[in-house]
Enzyme design. Sequence first.
Site, PDB file in Angstrom:
ATOM      1  N   LYS A 102       9.690   2.419  30.836  1.00 31.20           N
ATOM      2  CA  LYS A 102       9.750   3.367  29.385  1.00 31.20           C
ATOM      3  C   LYS A 102       9.605   4.727  29.595  1.00 31.20           C
ATOM      4  CE  LYS A 102       8.043   1.095  25.974  1.00 31.20           C
ATOM      5  NZ  LYS A 102       8.712   1.672  25.270  1.00 31.20           N
ATOM      6  N   GLU A 111       2.979   4.461  23.025  1.00 37.45           N
ATOM      7  CA  GLU A 111       3.413   3.135  23.401  1.00 37.45           C
ATOM      8  C   GLU A 111       2.653   2.039  24.415  1.00 37.45           C
ATOM      9  OE1 GLU A 111       7.918   3.734  23.218  1.00 37.45           O
ATOM     10  OE2 GLU A 111       7.371   4.306  24.698  1.00 37.45           O
TER      11      GLU A 111
END
Length: 236
Positions: A102, A111
């Site tokens: 990610k 995140e």
Amino acid sequence: MSRELSPPDRAKFLAARQALTFVEDGMRLGLGTGSTAAWFHRLLAERIHREGLNVIGVPTSSRTRDLCNALGVPLTTLDDAGWLDLTIDGADELDESLTLIKGGGGALLLEKIVATASDRMLVIADGAKRVKTLGAFPLPVEIVPFGWKTTKAIVEEALADLDVDGRNSTLRLHNSEPFVTDEGHFIIDLHLGRIGDATALAHLLTDIPGVVETGLFIGIAQAAVIGEPGGTVIRM
Ligand code: 5RP
């Protein structure tokens, strides 16, 4: 709405729509960042306004915060929420064990904090993100600006001990200037080609002073909804 979309966007839309079935009244949600997550936020807002769904979200970036404010999705902070029921977020790559890369959108640090503070993380992605071996997508690594050139050189040197194909890294730029994350850090993208041992790589990188976090999500996601233009596949 979905009939007018390009095949990749339709796949993202379908994954986001399926993810909505995991959301229950009263949930505290982690709200991811990126184009797939944005589909989820739009669909979530529709349910909130149409059905009176009662949820509250913690955004993983200023971009997600601004979008959710515009859509009327109620937001709070992670500290006020304390803990979350479910985080829904996209990925740049995911393998069969639900290890993820990610950070393509630069939000990897928040995140990861938000997903880790959740009972479950559900990944939503189009089928192109699904890979046998991670590493074709450059691995984002968040670093502090102080001494970034030295940190980048140490990272490249450390990669010599690992089972990867490439060892170059590039500083991420925005309008010819270093890209700056929401927490004021820089990002270097590691062009590894293939990641043989994601756990060893993550430990090696986070042991380097100046490295804040990597975009490798290992043992964090529990499920994934993969969108294909013809439908969705749920992987638990
Ligand atoms: C942002 C991310 C995104 O989830 C990832 O880049 C996927 O984005 P998209 O849904 O636009 O393909 O990690 O930091």
